[in-house]
Design a protein around this motif. Structure first.
Motif, PDB file in Angstrom:
ATOM      1  N   GLY A   1      37.079 -85.887 -15.201  1.00 57.62           N
ATOM      2  CA  GLY A   1      37.506 -85.658 -16.578  1.00 57.62           C
ATOM      3  C   GLY A   1      38.869 -86.213 -16.903  1.00 57.62           C
ATOM      4  O   GLY A   1      39.130 -86.587 -18.038  1.00 57.62           O
TER       5      GLY A   1
ATOM      6  N   GLY B   1      39.084 -89.755 -18.120  1.00 57.44           N
ATOM      7  CA  GLY B   1      38.424 -89.864 -19.420  1.00 57.44           C
ATOM      8  C   GLY B   1      39.109 -89.044 -20.493  1.00 57.44           C
ATOM      9  O   GLY B   1      38.685 -89.049 -21.661  1.00 57.44           O
ATOM     10  N   GLY B   2      40.143 -88.309 -20.100  1.00 56.15           N
ATOM     11  CA  GLY B   2      40.910 -87.539 -21.070  1.00 56.15           C
ATOM     12  C   GLY B   2      40.175 -86.344 -21.630  1.00 56.15           C
ATOM     13  O   GLY B   2      40.374 -85.951 -22.773  1.00 56.15           O
ATOM     14  N   PHE B   3      39.308 -85.742 -20.834  1.00 57.22           N
ATOM     15  CA  PHE B   3      38.618 -84.534 -21.328  1.00 57.22           C
ATOM     16  C   PHE B   3      38.582 -83.468 -20.247  1.00 57.22           C
ATOM     17  O   PHE B   3      38.755 -83.749 -19.060  1.00 57.22           O
ATOM     18  CB  PHE B   3      37.194 -84.859 -21.789  1.00 57.22           C
ATOM     19  CG  PHE B   3      36.310 -85.419 -20.701  1.00 57.22           C
ATOM     20  CD1 PHE B   3      35.585 -84.578 -19.868  1.00 57.22           C
ATOM     21  CD2 PHE B   3      36.196 -86.801 -20.509  1.00 57.22           C
ATOM     22  CE1 PHE B   3      34.772 -85.086 -18.865  1.00 57.22           C
ATOM     23  CE2 PHE B   3      35.384 -87.322 -19.508  1.00 57.22           C
ATOM     24  CZ  PHE B   3      34.675 -86.465 -18.691  1.00 57.22           C
TER      25      PHE B   3
ATOM     26  N   THR C   1      31.478 -91.549 -18.722  1.00 57.15           N
ATOM     27  CA  THR C   1      32.339 -90.643 -19.483  1.00 57.15           C
ATOM     28  C   THR C   1      33.808 -90.826 -19.121  1.00 57.15           C
ATOM     29  O   THR C   1      34.687 -90.434 -19.874  1.00 57.15           O
ATOM     30  CB  THR C   1      31.963 -89.172 -19.213  1.00 57.15           C
ATOM     31  OG1 THR C   1      32.022 -88.943 -17.796  1.00 57.15           O
ATOM     32  CG2 THR C   1      30.575 -88.856 -19.718  1.00 57.15           C
ATOM     33  N   GLU C   2      34.064 -91.433 -17.969  1.00 60.83           N
ATOM     34  CA  GLU C   2      35.450 -91.521 -17.498  1.00 60.83           C
ATOM     35  C   GLU C   2      36.028 -92.931 -17.459  1.00 60.83           C
ATOM     36  O   GLU C   2      37.216 -93.115 -17.654  1.00 60.83           O
ATOM     37  CB  GLU C   2      35.532 -90.970 -16.073  1.00 60.83           C
ATOM     38  CG  GLU C   2      35.382 -89.479 -15.989  1.00 60.83           C
ATOM     39  CD  GLU C   2      36.158 -88.966 -14.791  1.00 60.83           C
ATOM     40  OE1 GLU C   2      35.645 -89.051 -13.682  1.00 60.83           O
ATOM     41  OE2 GLU C   2      37.293 -88.505 -14.986  1.00 60.83           O
TER      42      GLU C   2
ATOM     43  N   ILE D   1      39.134 -94.483 -19.210  1.00 62.22           N
ATOM     44  CA  ILE D   1      39.036 -94.624 -20.665  1.00 62.22           C
ATOM     45  C   ILE D   1      40.340 -94.210 -21.326  1.00 62.22           C
ATOM     46  O   ILE D   1      40.836 -94.870 -22.231  1.00 62.22           O
ATOM     47  CB  ILE D   1      37.853 -93.775 -21.202  1.00 62.22           C
ATOM     48  CG1 ILE D   1      36.526 -94.386 -20.742  1.00 62.22           C
ATOM     49  CG2 ILE D   1      37.906 -93.673 -22.724  1.00 62.22           C
ATOM     50  CD1 ILE D   1      35.307 -93.547 -21.067  1.00 62.22           C
ATOM     51  N   VAL D   2      40.924 -93.118 -20.883  1.00 62.28           N
ATOM     52  CA  VAL D   2      42.169 -92.636 -21.476  1.00 62.28           C
ATOM     53  C   VAL D   2      43.372 -92.914 -20.560  1.00 62.28           C
ATOM     54  O   VAL D   2      44.377 -93.449 -20.988  1.00 62.28           O
ATOM     55  CB  VAL D   2      42.064 -91.126 -21.805  1.00 62.28           C
ATOM     56  CG1 VAL D   2      43.418 -90.572 -22.232  1.00 62.28           C
ATOM     57  CG2 VAL D   2      41.024 -90.906 -22.910  1.00 62.28           C
ATOM     58  N   VAL D   3      43.250 -92.551 -19.292  1.00 59.95           N
ATOM     59  CA  VAL D   3      44.342 -92.807 -18.341  1.00 59.95           C
ATOM     60  C   VAL D   3      43.952 -94.044 -17.532  1.00 59.95           C
ATOM     61  O   VAL D   3      43.186 -93.973 -16.583  1.00 59.95           O
ATOM     62  CB  VAL D   3      44.570 -91.597 -17.405  1.00 59.95           C
ATOM     63  CG1 VAL D   3      45.819 -91.822 -16.548  1.00 59.95           C
ATOM     64  CG2 VAL D   3      44.696 -90.306 -18.201  1.00 59.95           C
TER      65      VAL D   3
END
Lengths: 280, 136
Positions: free
Chosen positions: A263, A266-268, B28-29, B102-104
């Motif tokens: 997670g 993916g920032g969740f 998802t990641e 995706i984010v980090v």
């Protein structure tokens, strides 16, 4: 006479063992077959006769890989696109469509799925003897946190009455032999996790009947019926095949909660995805 | 020439295999469009469950150091390929390829890792390319 039979079976096993070990494993095709517990058994070894236990029962040990439907139930089961939806009651389809992959219970180290879950890691059938004979069979999965172990009662007992049965992740399993086929009947599932990573639901009314046969050394066939009047429109019949792993491979440990960072990249924050309550 | 063909085959295998074997959680990641190819110094090799991780310090042109956290598959898959705990150690210089988070972004999914000065990727086993089992 029985002693002779036991001795000759053991002797045959000892003779056969080095032959199996000496065979070179089949090189993986493509660049990705290193998962699923390592490379598979060679084609030559796979074609050898299925072994038997000293009492004449089929030896179902393994370890095996695959033989399930957990990634994408529809695809893994060999169904046509859209076919799975016809097996799902409207609420179940709606719930499945609403689910997000990031909430899959398995990714939070919870049990992957009811049988027949596919496990990318090896699993083994343990036929356990007591003084009364083969009274228990255990199915153990390498990724124990996700797959846990299954306990199958072989001593002739029945399922408890529904009011006595506390629903659990892997339910209450009783087994019997029909010739060389091991039949495992399971009820009492809790309906909390997903049947696949797409979010296929099931309920505590799930009933699975697995029929295991080992046609040769390298193959385990599971003809399984899964029925769930709570979520499905009709029973689903599947024929699944597991493959024996390379003979030098044993199950290892798998402690999912040790360092699960799922997670963060993916920032969740992953949900547990637990529960199959119909949407209101 | 033959070697180049082999390399090409390896790369093709990686790209062809990856979408086929997507498994729990990758999409998802991680972002397939954030493919990176970097060089750095290993700071930690974590033989942990559910997945192994290799941490690598990468220094950019301005001298800024980023510690990449690279996710692999379960340790069991690597030991079955014959990888031993001493095969990659902190302080060693490596080239690696990964898909960024995706984010980090510096949390990547490791695709291949090779010690600087060597040509054969680590723990690639019999396969020419390497796709982490966690992609499967």
């Amino acid at each position: 006479m029985k002693r002779v039979l036991v001795m000759s079976t053991l002797l045959a096993g000892l003779i056969a063992l080095p032959v199996v070990y000496a065979q070179e494993a089949v090189a993986p095709s493509g660049g990705y077959s290193i998962g699923f517990g390592g490379t598979r058994i060679s084609a030559k070894d796979a074609a050898r006769p299925a072994p038997r236990l000293p009492d004449g029962k089929p030896d179902l040990s393994g370890p095996w890989v695959r033989g399930g439907v957990n990634n994408d139930f529809e695809t893994d089961a060999g169904m046509k696109p859209g076919e799975l939806a016809t097996y799902l009651q409207p609420w179940a389809k709606k719930l499945m469509d609403s689910r997000k992959a990031q909430d899959e219970p398995y990714t939070a180290c919870l049990p992957m799925a009811p049988p027949p879950a596919v496990h990318p890691y090896p699993w083994r059938i343990v036929q356990s003897y007591t003084w009364r004979g083969m009274t228990h069979i255990f199915i153990i999965h390498e990724n124990g946190d996700s797959g846990a172990h299954r306990q199958i009662f072989m001593d002739g007992r029945k399922h408890p009455a529904p009011e006595e049965l506390l629903p659990t992740w892997f339910g209450h399993s009783i087994g019997r032999w029909e010739g060389d086929t091991l039949v495992v009947d399971t009820i009492g599932y809790n309906g909390k996790n997903w049947y696949d990573q797409k979010g296929m639901p099931y309920t505590d009314q799930l009933h699975t009947i697995e029929r295991y046969t080992r046609p040769n050394y390298g193959t385990m066939v599971d003809n399984v019926t899964i029925e769930d009047p709570g979520a499905f429109t009709r029973p689903i019949n599947l024929k699944l095949t597991a493959t024996h792993v390379r003979p030098d491979i044993e199950l290892s440990e798998f402690i999912c909660l040790e360092n699960n960072q799922y997670g963060i990249a993916g920032g969740f924050r992953p949900g547990t995805g637990i529960g199959n309550e119909p949407l209101k | 020439m033959r070697r180049n063909l082999g390399l090409l085959a390896a790369v093709l295998c990686m790209f062809l295999a990856a979408p086929l074997v997507a498994h729990h959680g990758f999409e998802t990641e991680y972002d397939r469009n954030k493919a990176v190819k970097l060089t750095g110094v290993v700071t930690m090799v974590a033989w942990t469950f559910p997945h192994m991780r290799v941490y690598v310090d990468v220094t950019d042109a301005k001298g800024v150091v980023t510690n990449w956290n690279l996710e692999m598959g379960t340790p069991n898959d690597y030991t079955r390929q014959g990888w031993k705990k001493g095969d990659l150690l902190p302080g060693e210089k490596v080239n690696f390829e990964a898909f960024g988070g995706i984010v980090v972004e510096s949390r990547g999914q490791l695709r291949s890792i090779t010690k600087v000065g060597e040509t054969k990727p680590l723990f690639s086993g019999e396969a020419p390319g390497f796709v982490p089992p966690s992609l499967q």
